[in-house]
Motif scaffolding. Structure first.
Motif, PDB file in Angstrom:
ATOM      1  N   SER A 114       0.757  -1.287  -0.131  1.00 34.47           N
ATOM      2  CA  SER A 114       0.024  -0.041  -0.012  1.00 34.47           C
ATOM      3  C   SER A 114       0.703   1.267  -0.041  1.00 34.47           C
ATOM      4  O   SER A 114       2.113   1.178   0.239  1.00 34.47           O
ATOM      5  N   ALA A 115       0.196   2.497  -0.293  1.00 32.87           N
ATOM      6  CA  ALA A 115       0.990   3.570  -0.178  1.00 32.87           C
ATOM      7  C   ALA A 115       1.634   3.789   1.365  1.00 32.87           C
ATOM      8  O   ALA A 115       2.988   4.189   1.339  1.00 32.87           O
ATOM      9  N   ASN A 116       0.932   3.380   2.223  1.00 32.05           N
ATOM     10  CA  ASN A 116       1.435   3.416   3.700  1.00 32.05           C
ATOM     11  C   ASN A 116       2.613   2.501   3.921  1.00 32.05           C
ATOM     12  O   ASN A 116       3.939   2.954   4.431  1.00 32.05           O
ATOM     13  N   LEU A 117       2.696   1.206   3.399  1.00 35.58           N
ATOM     14  CA  LEU A 117       3.678   0.338   3.561  1.00 35.58           C
ATOM     15  C   LEU A 117       4.921   0.977   3.009  1.00 35.58           C
ATOM     16  O   LEU A 117       6.052   0.734   3.321  1.00 35.58           O
ATOM     17  N   CYS A 118       4.819   1.272   1.556  1.00 39.30           N
ATOM     18  CA  CYS A 118       5.830   1.906   1.015  1.00 39.30           C
ATOM     19  C   CYS A 118       6.687   3.044   1.567  1.00 39.30           C
ATOM     20  O   CYS A 118       7.873   3.259   1.759  1.00 39.30           O
ATOM     21  N   THR A 119       5.734   3.912   2.008  1.00 37.89           N
ATOM     22  CA  THR A 119       6.287   5.186   2.914  1.00 37.89           C
ATOM     23  C   THR A 119       7.098   4.723   4.118  1.00 37.89           C
ATOM     24  O   THR A 119       8.258   5.239   4.525  1.00 37.89           O
ATOM     25  N   ALA A 120       6.475   3.878   4.826  1.00 37.29           N
ATOM     26  CA  ALA A 120       7.055   3.253   6.216  1.00 37.29           C
ATOM     27  C   ALA A 120       8.314   2.650   5.883  1.00 37.29           C
ATOM     28  O   ALA A 120       9.632   3.003   6.482  1.00 37.29           O
ATOM     29  N   ALA A 139      -4.706   7.201  -4.761  1.00 36.41           N
ATOM     30  CA  ALA A 139      -5.902   7.092  -3.882  1.00 36.41           C
ATOM     31  C   ALA A 139      -6.594   8.248  -3.611  1.00 36.41           C
ATOM     32  O   ALA A 139      -7.817   8.179  -3.335  1.00 36.41           O
ATOM     33  N   LYS A 140      -6.136   9.342  -3.668  1.00 37.79           N
ATOM     34  CA  LYS A 140      -6.807  10.627  -3.489  1.00 37.79           C
ATOM     35  C   LYS A 140      -7.231  11.284  -4.799  1.00 37.79           C
ATOM     36  O   LYS A 140      -7.713  12.424  -4.637  1.00 37.79           O
ATOM     37  N   SER A 141      -7.143  10.437  -5.922  1.00 38.89           N
ATOM     38  CA  SER A 141      -7.454  11.188  -7.089  1.00 38.89           C
ATOM     39  C   SER A 141      -8.991  11.432  -7.246  1.00 38.89           C
ATOM     40  O   SER A 141      -9.378  12.659  -7.821  1.00 38.89           O
ATOM     41  N   GLY A 142      -9.872  10.815  -6.495  1.00 37.48           N
ATOM     42  CA  GLY A 142     -11.075  11.184  -6.458  1.00 37.48           C
ATOM     43  C   GLY A 142     -11.867  10.817  -8.008  1.00 37.48           C
ATOM     44  O   GLY A 142     -11.666   9.653  -8.468  1.00 37.48           O
ATOM     45  N   ILE A 179      12.844   4.189  -4.611  1.00 35.92           N
ATOM     46  CA  ILE A 179      11.895   3.733  -5.343  1.00 35.92           C
ATOM     47  C   ILE A 179      10.669   3.602  -4.631  1.00 35.92           C
ATOM     48  O   ILE A 179       9.555   4.073  -5.011  1.00 35.92           O
ATOM     49  N   LEU A 180      10.866   3.013  -3.213  1.00 39.36           N
ATOM     50  CA  LEU A 180       9.615   2.715  -2.599  1.00 39.36           C
ATOM     51  C   LEU A 180       9.025   4.235  -1.995  1.00 39.36           C
ATOM     52  O   LEU A 180       8.000   3.995  -1.699  1.00 39.36           O
ATOM     53  N   GLY A 181       9.981   4.916  -1.720  1.00 35.78           N
ATOM     54  CA  GLY A 181       9.281   6.359  -1.295  1.00 35.78           C
ATOM     55  C   GLY A 181       8.499   6.985  -2.521  1.00 35.78           C
ATOM     56  O   GLY A 181       7.763   7.520  -2.192  1.00 35.78           O
ATOM     57  N   ALA A 182       9.145   6.889  -3.676  1.00 35.61           N
ATOM     58  CA  ALA A 182       8.505   7.495  -4.662  1.00 35.61           C
ATOM     59  C   ALA A 182       7.289   6.786  -5.010  1.00 35.61           C
ATOM     60  O   ALA A 182       6.053   7.486  -5.329  1.00 35.61           O
ATOM     61  N   ALA A 183       7.142   5.483  -4.878  1.00 30.63           N
ATOM     62  CA  ALA A 183       6.153   4.512  -5.050  1.00 30.63           C
ATOM     63  C   ALA A 183       4.844   4.830  -4.034  1.00 30.63           C
ATOM     64  O   ALA A 183       3.730   5.040  -4.322  1.00 30.63           O
ATOM     65  N   GLY A 184       5.321   5.180  -2.707  1.00 31.89           N
ATOM     66  CA  GLY A 184       4.293   5.651  -1.673  1.00 31.89           C
ATOM     67  C   GLY A 184       3.793   7.002  -2.082  1.00 31.89           C
ATOM     68  O   GLY A 184       2.299   7.014  -1.898  1.00 31.89           O
ATOM     69  N   LYS A 185       4.403   7.921  -2.394  1.00 27.14           N
ATOM     70  CA  LYS A 185       3.747   9.290  -2.757  1.00 27.14           C
ATOM     71  C   LYS A 185       2.770   8.854  -4.182  1.00 27.14           C
ATOM     72  O   LYS A 185       1.722   9.746  -4.013  1.00 27.14           O
TER      73      LYS A 185
END
Length: 366
Positions: free
Chosen positions: A222-228, A278-281, A266-272
């Motif tokens: 998930s975005a959260n996992l990649c950022t963590a 996810a927030k595209s709406g 790469i994980l940092g970029a993937a998280g963002k």
């Protein structure tokens, strides 16, 4: 060590030896003889009844610690707690062996906390593109049951000791069945970390590295996992390994998973990237059919690869689009005819994949 030894049950020591490959080879003067090739043998009393039993136990633990190159207290913990899974986080610190700069330690502890929280949320709610809002009481209870161990010589290692089952909550509002089992969370974390590493490795070979993560969302990425993961060590390499509780063997190969500095970037970029998605709406995707899927009991859907436009971003992506049967047939013929499709609607961040549900009249063949 004597105080700790007084709480060790010889049966627990026998279970530990057996789980590590030692073999019972008879007895000598009333004590059981356990042997491991190239490591020699240890003597274990069948039960505590003679004055020198503590000496035998101490000698056995000392030899185990020496063979395994671990502190004696750590070995004692594993002997006394057969129902604990242990993910270990090995960081590469520039400080002297067994130490770590304070800011790095704080960041690492927060990263480990976040990884365990995200794994628990994934078990509780299923894979999601992005987890938002406060964690539930069940995730909170799980986290309170985890204990963080001390480091070992050689580098800086955090051991998270996770009970494979959670004790019943004292709150009458929560039933036993509502609690999150630690083993389920650990299996989920194990799979998600390996999936994230695979995606980061594949991403290094692509024009758009973050595109490689879309196929691993169902695995708990998930975005959260990649950022963590990207923030845990400040972009310094680290490795995660798992030791599984011997009380409940698991059919999982315990390969460690490593994250290099390029992978973490790469994980940092993937998280963002995943968070933006996810927030595209409301969004529109225009492209060709990549995959058709109509599984029994599910709504038909197609994967469209092309230009994905939201209010503020433009991506080159593959997006699943949920269709009714009539539009699915239209998509099927469009694939044969190599015609492009347009779908406009809401991207659902609560799914384990990039999935868009078109507005009424928001699907067309171009």
């Amino acid at each position: 060590m004597n105080d700790a030894l007084s709480t060790i049950d010889p049966d627990d020591l026998v279970g530990y030896l057996s789980s590590r490959g030692w073999r019972h080879e008879g007895s000598w003067r009333g004590a059981m003889v356990w042997r491991l090739d190239a490591m020699g043998e240890v003597l274990v009393p069948a039960r505590r009844e003679y004055p020198d039993d503590d000496e035998l136990l101490e000698a056995a633990v000392r030899k185990l610690a020496r063979c395994e190159e671990r502190p004696e207290r750590e070995v004692l913990l594993d002997i006394a707690e057969p129902a604990i899974d242990t993910p270990s986080f090995r960081l590469e610190s520039e400080a002297p062996s067994g130490t770590i700069p304070l800011p790095s330690a704080v960041k690492a502890v927060q990263g480990i906390h976040d990884l365990l929280k995200i794994a628990a949320q994934t078990v509780e709610s299923g894979p999601r593109l992005l987890f938002t809002g406060q964690r539930s009481r069940y995730v909170d209870n799980f986290l309170h049951g985890v204990r963080l161990g001390t480091t070992r010589p050689g580098s800086y290692i955090f051991d998270a000791r996770v009970p494979i089952t959670q004790p019943p909550s004292r709150s009458r509002a929560i039933s036993w069945n509502d609690e999150l089992a630690g083993r389920d969370v650990m299996i989920g974390l194990y799979k998600a970390l390996h999936a994230a590493a695979d995606a980061a490795t594949a991403g290094a070979e692509r024009h758009d590295p973050t595109d490689a993560f879309d196929d691993h969302l169902q695995d708990g990425v998930s975005a959260n996992l990649c950022t963590a993961l990207s923030e845990l060590s400040g972009n310094r390499p680290f490795t995660v390994s798992f030791t599984w509780a011997r009380a409940e063997p698991v059919d999982v190969t315990s390969h460690s998973v490593g994250f290099s500095a390029p992978m973490l970037r790469i994980l940092g970029a993937a998280g963002k990237d995943l968070e933006r998605l996810a927030k595209s709406g409301h969004a529109t995707v225009i492209g060709e059919v990549e995959t058709l899927q109509h599984a029994p009991g599910e709504q038909p859907r197609v994967k469209i690869r092309g230009e994905f436009r939201s209010r503020s971003n433009v991506f080159r992506r593959s997006i699943w689009v949920v269709l009714d049967p009539a539009d699915y047939q239209r998509a099927f013929h469009a694939q044969i005819q190599k015609r492009r499709l347009r779908a406009s609607g809401e991207l659902d961040p609560n799914q384990g994949r990039l999935e868009l549900r078109p507005d009424p009249g928001g699907f067309e063949v171009l």
